[in-house]
Write a protein that holds these residues in place. Structure first.
Motif, PDB file in Angstrom:
ATOM      1  N   MET A   1       0.838  -1.176   0.000  1.00  0.00           N
ATOM      2  CA  MET A   1       0.000   0.000   0.000  1.00  0.00           C
ATOM      3  C   MET A   1       0.884   1.241   0.000  1.00  0.00           C
ATOM      4  O   MET A   1       1.760   1.364   0.827  1.00  0.00           O
ATOM      5  N   ARG A   2       0.616   2.119  -0.935  1.00  0.00           N
ATOM      6  CA  ARG A   2       1.356   3.374  -1.004  1.00  0.00           C
ATOM      7  C   ARG A   2       0.585   4.481  -0.297  1.00  0.00           C
ATOM      8  O   ARG A   2      -0.636   4.433  -0.201  1.00  0.00           O
ATOM      9  N   SER A   3       1.337   5.489   0.156  1.00  0.00           N
ATOM     10  CA  SER A   3       0.748   6.697   0.726  1.00  0.00           C
ATOM     11  C   SER A   3       1.368   7.900   0.049  1.00  0.00           C
ATOM     12  O   SER A   3       2.529   7.863  -0.372  1.00  0.00           O
ATOM     13  N   ARG A   4       0.580   8.951  -0.057  1.00  0.00           N
ATOM     14  CA  ARG A   4       1.079  10.244  -0.536  1.00  0.00           C
ATOM     15  C   ARG A   4       0.629  11.309   0.442  1.00  0.00           C
ATOM     16  O   ARG A   4      -0.524  11.306   0.881  1.00  0.00           O
ATOM     17  N   HIS A   5       1.543  12.212   0.756  1.00  0.00           N
ATOM     18  CA  HIS A   5       1.221  13.343   1.613  1.00  0.00           C
ATOM     19  C   HIS A   5       1.028  14.542   0.708  1.00  0.00           C
ATOM     20  O   HIS A   5       1.959  14.978   0.038  1.00  0.00           O
ATOM     21  N   VAL A   6      -0.192  15.046   0.677  1.00  0.00           N
ATOM     22  CA  VAL A   6      -0.529  16.201  -0.143  1.00  0.00           C
ATOM     23  C   VAL A   6      -0.627  17.392   0.801  1.00  0.00           C
ATOM     24  O   VAL A   6      -1.299  17.310   1.834  1.00  0.00           O
ATOM     25  N   SER A   7       0.062  18.481   0.465  1.00  0.00           N
ATOM     26  CA  SER A   7       0.041  19.620   1.377  1.00  0.00           C
ATOM     27  C   SER A   7      -0.034  20.935   0.615  1.00  0.00           C
ATOM     28  O   SER A   7       0.268  21.001  -0.577  1.00  0.00           O
ATOM     29  N   THR A   8      -0.450  21.946   1.357  1.00  0.00           N
ATOM     30  CA  THR A   8      -0.439  23.305   0.842  1.00  0.00           C
ATOM     31  C   THR A   8      -0.155  24.240   2.002  1.00  0.00           C
ATOM     32  O   THR A   8      -0.488  23.934   3.152  1.00  0.00           O
ATOM     33  N   GLU A  94       0.298  25.123   7.335  1.00  0.00           N
ATOM     34  CA  GLU A  94       0.449  24.068   6.345  1.00  0.00           C
ATOM     35  C   GLU A  94      -0.605  23.012   6.638  1.00  0.00           C
ATOM     36  O   GLU A  94      -0.732  22.557   7.771  1.00  0.00           O
ATOM     37  N   VAL A  95      -1.365  22.649   5.612  1.00  0.00           N
ATOM     38  CA  VAL A  95      -2.377  21.609   5.740  1.00  0.00           C
ATOM     39  C   VAL A  95      -1.848  20.380   5.012  1.00  0.00           C
ATOM     40  O   VAL A  95      -1.471  20.462   3.838  1.00  0.00           O
ATOM     41  N   VAL A  96      -1.797  19.260   5.732  1.00  0.00           N
ATOM     42  CA  VAL A  96      -1.245  18.019   5.176  1.00  0.00           C
ATOM     43  C   VAL A  96      -2.300  16.927   5.272  1.00  0.00           C
ATOM     44  O   VAL A  96      -2.830  16.649   6.354  1.00  0.00           O
ATOM     45  N   PHE A  97      -2.602  16.319   4.129  1.00  0.00           N
ATOM     46  CA  PHE A  97      -3.571  15.231   4.045  1.00  0.00           C
ATOM     47  C   PHE A  97      -2.840  14.007   3.507  1.00  0.00           C
ATOM     48  O   PHE A  97      -2.149  14.091   2.497  1.00  0.00           O
ATOM     49  N   THR A  98      -2.994  12.873   4.168  1.00  0.00           N
ATOM     50  CA  THR A  98      -2.368  11.637   3.713  1.00  0.00           C
ATOM     51  C   THR A  98      -3.380  10.817   2.925  1.00  0.00           C
ATOM     52  O   THR A  98      -4.457  10.495   3.438  1.00  0.00           O
ATOM     53  N   VAL A  99      -3.028  10.521   1.683  1.00  0.00           N
ATOM     54  CA  VAL A  99      -3.865   9.684   0.815  1.00  0.00           C
ATOM     55  C   VAL A  99      -3.232   8.300   0.787  1.00  0.00           C
ATOM     56  O   VAL A  99      -2.036   8.172   0.512  1.00  0.00           O
ATOM     57  N   ARG A 100      -4.037   7.291   1.069  1.00  0.00           N
ATOM     58  CA  ARG A 100      -3.532   5.909   1.058  1.00  0.00           C
ATOM     59  C   ARG A 100      -4.185   5.141  -0.073  1.00  0.00           C
ATOM     60  O   ARG A 100      -5.390   5.252  -0.308  1.00  0.00           O
ATOM     61  N   GLN A 101      -3.398   4.324  -0.745  1.00  0.00           N
ATOM     62  CA  GLN A 101      -3.904   3.602  -1.904  1.00  0.00           C
ATOM     63  C   GLN A 101      -4.897   2.512  -1.530  1.00  0.00           C
ATOM     64  O   GLN A 101      -5.867   2.282  -2.255  1.00  0.00           O
ATOM     65  N   LEU A 102      -4.670   1.827  -0.428  1.00  0.00           N
ATOM     66  CA  LEU A 102      -5.520   0.725  -0.005  1.00  0.00           C
ATOM     67  C   LEU A 102      -5.776  -0.223  -1.171  1.00  0.00           C
ATOM     68  O   LEU A 102      -4.852  -0.721  -1.772  1.00  0.00           O
ATOM     69  N   SER A 103      -7.023  -0.457  -1.539  1.00  0.00           N
ATOM     70  CA  SER A 103      -7.312  -1.429  -2.598  1.00  0.00           C
ATOM     71  C   SER A 103      -7.569  -0.763  -3.949  1.00  0.00           C
ATOM     72  O   SER A 103      -8.073  -1.400  -4.864  1.00  0.00           O
ATOM     73  N   MET A 104      -7.211   0.500  -4.083  1.00  0.00           N
ATOM     74  CA  MET A 104      -7.436   1.221  -5.343  1.00  0.00           C
ATOM     75  C   MET A 104      -6.430   0.830  -6.410  1.00  0.00           C
ATOM     76  O   MET A 104      -5.295   0.467  -6.104  1.00  0.00           O
ATOM     77  N   SER A 105      -6.865   0.958  -7.650  1.00  0.00           N
ATOM     78  CA  SER A 105      -5.922   0.812  -8.764  1.00  0.00           C
ATOM     79  C   SER A 105      -5.015   2.040  -8.774  1.00  0.00           C
ATOM     80  O   SER A 105      -5.291   3.046  -8.098  1.00  0.00           O
ATOM     81  N   ASP A 106      -3.944   1.998  -9.540  1.00  0.00           N
ATOM     82  CA  ASP A 106      -3.059   3.153  -9.657  1.00  0.00           C
ATOM     83  C   ASP A 106      -3.819   4.367 -10.197  1.00  0.00           C
ATOM     84  O   ASP A 106      -3.606   5.493  -9.743  1.00  0.00           O
ATOM     85  N   ASP A 110      -4.325   7.893  -8.233  1.00  0.00           N
ATOM     86  CA  ASP A 110      -3.966   9.183  -8.838  1.00  0.00           C
ATOM     87  C   ASP A 110      -5.165  10.127  -8.838  1.00  0.00           C
ATOM     88  O   ASP A 110      -5.030  11.316  -8.548  1.00  0.00           O
ATOM     89  N   ARG A 111      -6.346   9.609  -9.148  1.00  0.00           N
ATOM     90  CA  ARG A 111      -7.560  10.437  -9.173  1.00  0.00           C
ATOM     91  C   ARG A 111      -7.888  10.940  -7.770  1.00  0.00           C
ATOM     92  O   ARG A 111      -8.235  12.104  -7.572  1.00  0.00           O
ATOM     93  N   ASP A 112      -7.777  10.069  -6.751  1.00  0.00           N
ATOM     94  CA  ASP A 112      -8.014  10.475  -5.366  1.00  0.00           C
ATOM     95  C   ASP A 112      -7.032  11.561  -4.941  1.00  0.00           C
ATOM     96  O   ASP A 112      -7.410  12.530  -4.289  1.00  0.00           O
ATOM     97  N   THR A 113      -5.778  11.372  -5.295  1.00  0.00           N
ATOM     98  CA  THR A 113      -4.749  12.355  -4.947  1.00  0.00           C
ATOM     99  C   THR A 113      -5.060  13.700  -5.591  1.00  0.00           C
ATOM    100  O   THR A 113      -4.959  14.751  -4.942  1.00  0.00           O
ATOM    101  N   LEU A 114      -5.462  13.681  -6.849  1.00  0.00           N
ATOM    102  CA  LEU A 114      -5.813  14.914  -7.553  1.00  0.00           C
ATOM    103  C   LEU A 114      -7.005  15.602  -6.885  1.00  0.00           C
ATOM    104  O   LEU A 114      -7.019  16.825  -6.725  1.00  0.00           O
ATOM    105  N   MET A 115      -7.997  14.830  -6.453  1.00  0.00           N
ATOM    106  CA  MET A 115      -9.153  15.417  -5.770  1.00  0.00           C
ATOM    107  C   MET A 115      -8.732  16.101  -4.470  1.00  0.00           C
ATOM    108  O   MET A 115      -9.213  17.192  -4.147  1.00  0.00           O
ATOM    109  N   VAL A 116      -7.816  15.490  -3.731  1.00  0.00           N
ATOM    110  CA  VAL A 116      -7.329  16.096  -2.492  1.00  0.00           C
ATOM    111  C   VAL A 116      -6.547  17.378  -2.816  1.00  0.00           C
ATOM    112  O   VAL A 116      -6.714  18.399  -2.140  1.00  0.00           O
TER     113      VAL A 116
END
Length: 135
Positions: A1-8, A94-106, A110-116
């Motif tokens: 499972m991958r994670s991405r930290h999206v921040s602004t 700074e606002v940081v949101f962690t997106v986790r892939q869980l059972s999603m396809s790549d 990517d779409r979830d990350t873009l929405m965040v």
């Protein structure tokens, strides 16, 4: 499972951003990936229409640490834990949101990350283009 930290980084105090982000009634203003309608309170649960269908959201209690973690119960009954932090930053917050892939396809990940990313950009714009409204 991958994670991405999206921040602004937002040009406003961490306290002001935290107060806004931790208020469920504000979700439709900035978190379109989660709430596309008014949030309905059912005890400690929040119910909202989302792009995924009707979801139930449970936030951690308000705190002094900037933690706005929340669980989202999806229409299929699965629960997704979403880490969300509002941190002091030299330029404001700074606002940081962690997106986790869980059972999603790549592609879904990517779409979830873009929405965040879009949600956080909307939040930033709310503070930086209408600062008097956000005080």
């Amino acid at each position: 499972m991958r994670s991405r930290h999206v921040s602004t980084v937002i040009g406003a105090s961490a306290d002001d951003v935290y107060e806004f982000v931790s208020e469920p009634d504000n979700l439709p203003e900035w978190a379109a990936g989660l709430a596309t309608s008014e949030v309905v309170r059912r005890g400690d649960d929040l119910v909202a229409e989302s792009p995924m269908g009707t979801v139930t959201v449970r936030f951690v209690p308000r705190n002094t640490l900037g933690v706005v973690d929340h669980d989202v119960i999806l229409p299929n009954g699965a629960t997704v834990h979403n880490p969300l932090r509002v941190l002091p930053h030299p330029e404001g917050a700074e606002v940081v949101f962690t997106v986790r892939q869980l059972s999603m396809s790549d592609e879904e990940f990517d779409r979830d990350t873009l929405m965040v990313e879009e949600d956080l950009a909307r939040l930033k714009a709310l503070f930086e283009t209408r600062p008097t409204r956000m005080r």
